[in-house]
Every structure is written in C-alpha cells, then in structure tokens.
Design a protein around this motif. Structure first.
Motif, PDB file in Angstrom:
ATOM      1  N   ILE A  51     -47.214 -46.319  38.792  1.00  0.00           N
ATOM      2  CA  ILE A  51     -46.358 -47.483  39.069  1.00  0.00           C
ATOM      3  C   ILE A  51     -47.003 -48.378  40.125  1.00  0.00           C
ATOM      4  N   LYS A  52     -47.540 -47.761  41.185  1.00  0.00           N
ATOM      5  CA  LYS A  52     -48.147 -48.527  42.274  1.00  0.00           C
ATOM      6  C   LYS A  52     -49.277 -49.418  41.765  1.00  0.00           C
ATOM      7  N   GLU A  53     -50.149 -48.861  40.941  1.00  0.00           N
ATOM      8  CA  GLU A  53     -51.287 -49.630  40.432  1.00  0.00           C
ATOM      9  C   GLU A  53     -50.824 -50.787  39.564  1.00  0.00           C
ATOM     10  N   CYS A  54     -49.759 -50.582  38.801  1.00  0.00           N
ATOM     11  CA  CYS A  54     -49.220 -51.670  37.983  1.00  0.00           C
ATOM     12  C   CYS A  54     -48.588 -52.753  38.850  1.00  0.00           C
ATOM     13  N   LEU A  55     -47.838 -52.338  39.879  1.00  0.00           N
ATOM     14  CA  LEU A  55     -47.176 -53.314  40.749  1.00  0.00           C
ATOM     15  C   LEU A  55     -48.174 -54.108  41.573  1.00  0.00           C
ATOM     16  N   LEU A 111     -42.901 -56.619  38.054  1.00  0.00           N
ATOM     17  CA  LEU A 111     -42.446 -55.514  37.207  1.00  0.00           C
ATOM     18  C   LEU A 111     -41.596 -54.496  37.977  1.00  0.00           C
ATOM     19  N   LYS A 112     -41.411 -54.701  39.272  1.00  0.00           N
ATOM     20  CA  LYS A 112     -40.663 -53.743  40.088  1.00  0.00           C
ATOM     21  C   LYS A 112     -39.278 -53.479  39.510  1.00  0.00           C
ATOM     22  N   GLY A 113     -38.560 -54.540  39.171  1.00  0.00           N
ATOM     23  CA  GLY A 113     -37.219 -54.380  38.615  1.00  0.00           C
ATOM     24  C   GLY A 113     -37.222 -53.610  37.307  1.00  0.00           C
ATOM     25  N   TYR A 114     -38.241 -53.846  36.511  1.00  0.00           N
ATOM     26  CA  TYR A 114     -38.374 -53.132  35.230  1.00  0.00           C
ATOM     27  C   TYR A 114     -38.502 -51.635  35.455  1.00  0.00           C
ATOM     28  N   TYR A 115     -39.363 -51.242  36.387  1.00  0.00           N
ATOM     29  CA  TYR A 115     -39.576 -49.815  36.662  1.00  0.00           C
ATOM     30  C   TYR A 115     -38.321 -49.174  37.244  1.00  0.00           C
ATOM     31  N   LEU A 116     -37.673 -49.852  38.179  1.00  0.00           N
ATOM     32  CA  LEU A 116     -36.475 -49.282  38.786  1.00  0.00           C
ATOM     33  C   LEU A 116     -35.356 -49.139  37.764  1.00  0.00           C
ATOM     34  N   THR A 117     -35.284 -50.077  36.817  1.00  0.00           N
ATOM     35  CA  THR A 117     -34.269 -49.990  35.764  1.00  0.00           C
ATOM     36  C   THR A 117     -34.532 -48.793  34.863  1.00  0.00           C
ATOM     37  N   GLU A 148     -49.194 -46.940  55.497  1.00  0.00           N
ATOM     38  CA  GLU A 148     -49.251 -46.767  54.051  1.00  0.00           C
ATOM     39  C   GLU A 148     -47.890 -46.339  53.509  1.00  0.00           C
ATOM     40  N   TYR A 149     -47.218 -45.442  54.229  1.00  0.00           N
ATOM     41  CA  TYR A 149     -45.892 -44.997  53.793  1.00  0.00           C
ATOM     42  C   TYR A 149     -44.924 -46.183  53.732  1.00  0.00           C
ATOM     43  N   ALA A 150     -44.912 -46.996  54.792  1.00  0.00           N
ATOM     44  CA  ALA A 150     -44.025 -48.163  54.829  1.00  0.00           C
ATOM     45  C   ALA A 150     -44.379 -49.146  53.716  1.00  0.00           C
ATOM     46  N   ARG A 151     -45.685 -49.299  53.446  1.00  0.00           N
ATOM     47  CA  ARG A 151     -46.119 -50.217  52.380  1.00  0.00           C
ATOM     48  C   ARG A 151     -45.620 -49.749  51.018  1.00  0.00           C
ATOM     49  N   LEU A 152     -45.683 -48.438  50.775  1.00  0.00           N
ATOM     50  CA  LEU A 152     -45.234 -47.899  49.490  1.00  0.00           C
ATOM     51  C   LEU A 152     -43.724 -48.033  49.331  1.00  0.00           C
ATOM     52  N   VAL A 153     -42.980 -47.755  50.401  1.00  0.00           N
ATOM     53  CA  VAL A 153     -41.525 -47.909  50.348  1.00  0.00           C
ATOM     54  C   VAL A 153     -41.158 -49.351  50.007  1.00  0.00           C
ATOM     55  N   LYS A 154     -41.857 -50.305  50.630  1.00  0.00           N
ATOM     56  CA  LYS A 154     -41.601 -51.721  50.360  1.00  0.00           C
ATOM     57  C   LYS A 154     -42.048 -52.093  48.953  1.00  0.00           C
ATOM     58  N   LEU A 155     -43.203 -51.595  48.534  1.00  0.00           N
ATOM     59  CA  LEU A 155     -43.734 -51.928  47.216  1.00  0.00           C
ATOM     60  C   LEU A 155     -42.800 -51.456  46.115  1.00  0.00           C
ATOM     61  N   PHE A 156     -42.263 -50.235  46.260  1.00  0.00           N
ATOM     62  CA  PHE A 156     -41.372 -49.687  45.241  1.00  0.00           C
ATOM     63  C   PHE A 156     -39.955 -50.249  45.343  1.00  0.00           C
ATOM     64  N   GLY A 157     -39.659 -50.920  46.445  1.00  0.00           N
ATOM     65  CA  GLY A 157     -38.342 -51.528  46.593  1.00  0.00           C
ATOM     66  C   GLY A 157     -37.230 -50.516  46.748  1.00  0.00           C
ATOM     67  N   VAL A 158     -37.503 -49.421  47.464  1.00  0.00           N
ATOM     68  CA  VAL A 158     -36.486 -48.385  47.681  1.00  0.00           C
ATOM     69  C   VAL A 158     -36.208 -48.250  49.172  1.00  0.00           C
ATOM     70  N   LEU A 159     -35.109 -47.560  49.485  1.00  0.00           N
ATOM     71  CA  LEU A 159     -34.766 -47.303  50.876  1.00  0.00           C
ATOM     72  C   LEU A 159     -35.514 -46.071  51.385  1.00  0.00           C
ATOM     73  N   ASP A 160     -35.819 -46.077  52.674  1.00  0.00           N
ATOM     74  CA  ASP A 160     -36.435 -44.900  53.285  1.00  0.00           C
ATOM     75  C   ASP A 160     -35.319 -43.932  53.659  1.00  0.00           C
ATOM     76  N   LEU A 161     -35.028 -43.008  52.728  1.00  0.00           N
ATOM     77  CA  LEU A 161     -33.924 -42.072  52.931  1.00  0.00           C
ATOM     78  C   LEU A 161     -34.342 -40.812  53.675  1.00  0.00           C
ATOM     79  N   SER A 162     -35.638 -40.717  54.003  1.00  0.00           N
ATOM     80  CA  SER A 162     -36.116 -39.508  54.681  1.00  0.00           C
ATOM     81  C   SER A 162     -35.546 -39.391  56.093  1.00  0.00           C
ATOM     82  N   ILE A 163     -35.053 -40.499  56.631  1.00  0.00           N
ATOM     83  CA  ILE A 163     -34.505 -40.481  57.993  1.00  0.00           C
ATOM     84  C   ILE A 163     -32.979 -40.386  57.987  1.00  0.00           C
ATOM     85  N   LEU A 164     -32.385 -40.254  56.792  1.00  0.00           N
ATOM     86  CA  LEU A 164     -30.929 -40.185  56.686  1.00  0.00           C
ATOM     87  C   LEU A 164     -30.491 -38.721  56.724  1.00  0.00           C
TER      88      LEU A 164
END
Length: 278
Positions: free
Chosen positions: A195-199, A205-211, A235-251
C-alpha cells in the motif's frame, strides 16, 4: 493605442530574433563595430579619404585590434546564449521525462491497486481467519498459554480484540512469543509495504485502500504499533500520516497499545524476528 501595440509587437519580434545565436551575433556586431570607426575618424583623420597607403595600413591595424576584438566578444556572447538555450532545452527534456515517469508510476499504482491488492487482501483475510490455537500446536510452540485463549480463537481475534492482545502480552518473552507475533504481523506489514509504495506514487488512492480494508484497518494500526520499536519516530509518524489512520498505540486499553508493548517485549528479548523490507 494601436501605435503602442505595433511598437510592442515589433520590439517583441526584435527580442525574439536577438535572443538567437545568429541574431545576437549580427546585432551586437552591427551596434558595436561602428564605434571604433567613428572614434578613429573623430580623433585622428576626420572625414576625409586619405591617399597615403601608410594611413590605410594604420587604419587596418587599428581595426584589427578593435573591431576584431568586438567580433570575438560578440561571438563569445552568442556562444553563451547557445549554451544557455541548450541548458534550457535539456531542463525541459528532463522535466518531460520526469513527468512521463511519474505518470507511468501513477498508472502502475492504479493498476496494482485494482488488480493485485484485492487478491492480496482476500488471501490475508483468509489467513487471519485461521484457528490460532491449532496453528500454535501444529508448529510445536511449547507452553501452557494455549489455555488462555478460547478454542476457536483466530489470528484476527488476537489482532483486533484488546483482551486477546493483552493475553498475548502476558506470554513470557522468548521464541514462542516472537514466533506468534511474527506469524500475525509479518504478512500484514508486507501488505502495508504494498500500500505504501502505491500511495507514494498515487496518494489519492488512500481512500480506496481504506474503503477496501473496512474493519480490517486494524491490519495497519496494530501492525504499525507492533513494529514501532523497529521504526524511527519520524518514519513511524510518516507512515501513520500516509495511511491516514490514527496512532492508537498510545491509547490505553486499545489492542494497538498492547501490540506496541508486545513489540517492545520481543525486541528486548533479543529473539530473531524476520523484518519486512521496505
């Protein structure tokens, strides 16, 4: 007004001609060459025509030392213009090539998203639906931790359910924990790399993948949380932003927070873990 437009048009045409190698050479020579001639006439011989061959010899020597230099300078200037135009042409060609390459990579990303990703996702969903306890027994993992999980527990249950993720965290650090965690997350991360390489080539295409992922977005969040110890913070923050998801590891209490702890536990145990490339 018409006169101004006519003047502007002629000036623009003159500039276009002047900004070429031949035009610049001719115009510069025509404008500069008369200067030393007029200087010679005004300062030495006036406007009369001399019959003395010596005067013509002196005039020839003077012209070769002045007009010749002017011609050389005009030629150098024209050469500089030619080099500048060639550089601009090369820059345009490089931009065109880069644009074509970017377009091709974007089209390839669309093709992979449409034709390849659904098959990869379907296959991964099938694997996550397998019985985790039966798999652990089949590969000979030792320990009595099997009793902590219900008989029908799947890998998806371990991945998504906070209670099950916490039970995984309770397993003693060692090969059994590393093998189980690697089984759950390695293929997930390979999917994330896809997914990362495609994005990176087509971020729209982010919305397409998340759907397509739907409720299985936990593939991203929990797996990123697990591998957080192996990733740089940037890099971790970049991936979280790239995938458009929340960082739930701190929840607190989230499955992702437990998987982040599992990752830290596995890494600190110094047990070899297969790390995905990319």
């Amino acid at each position: 007004m018409r006169l101004l437009r006519w003047i502007f048009k002629k000036l623009r045409k003159f500039y276009d001609v002047y900004n070429t190698k031949r035009g610049r050479l001719v115009v510069n020579f025509i404008l500069l060459a008369p200067i030393p001639v007029l200087f010679y006439v005004f300062n030495f011989k006036g406007f009369g025509v001399s019959d003395d061959p010596g005067d013509w010899a002196s005039f020839g020597a003077y012209m070769s030392g002045t007009v010749g230099v002017i011609a050389l300078l005009a030629t150098i200037d024209a050469l500089i213009v030619t080099i500048s135009q060639q550089d601009k042409l090369l820059d345009q060609q490089e931009r065109q090539i880069s644009s074509n390459d970017s377009h091709q990579r974007r089209m390839a990303a669309y093709s992979r998203a449409e034709k390849v990703f659904p098959l990869l996702l379907e296959n991964r969903r099938s694997e996550l639906g397998e019985n985790a306890c039966q798999w652990m027994k089949s590969v000979g993992l030792a320990g009595d931790f099997f009793t902590a999980f219900p008989v029908g527990t799947t890998f998806r249950d371990l991945l998504k359910n906070p209670e099950n993720a916490k039970k995984v965290l309770d397993i003693d650090a060692g090969p059994s924990l590393a093998v189980l965690a690697n089984k759950i997350h390695y293929e997930n991360y390979q999917l994330l790399i896809f997914i990362k390489e495609c994005l990176e080539d087509a971020e729209e295409l982010k919305g397409y993948y998340l759907t397509l992922l739907g409720d299985d977005k936990v593939l991203i969040t929990s797996t990123l949380a697990f591998y957080r110890e192996w990733l740089e913070d940037v890099e971790y923050a970049r991936l979280v932003k790239l995938f458009g998801v929340l960082d739930l590891s701190i929840l607190p209490g989230a499955a992702e927070s437990y998987w982040a702890e599992v990752g830290a536990k596995v890494k600190s145990s110094n047990v070899s873990v297969s790390l995905p490339s990319g």
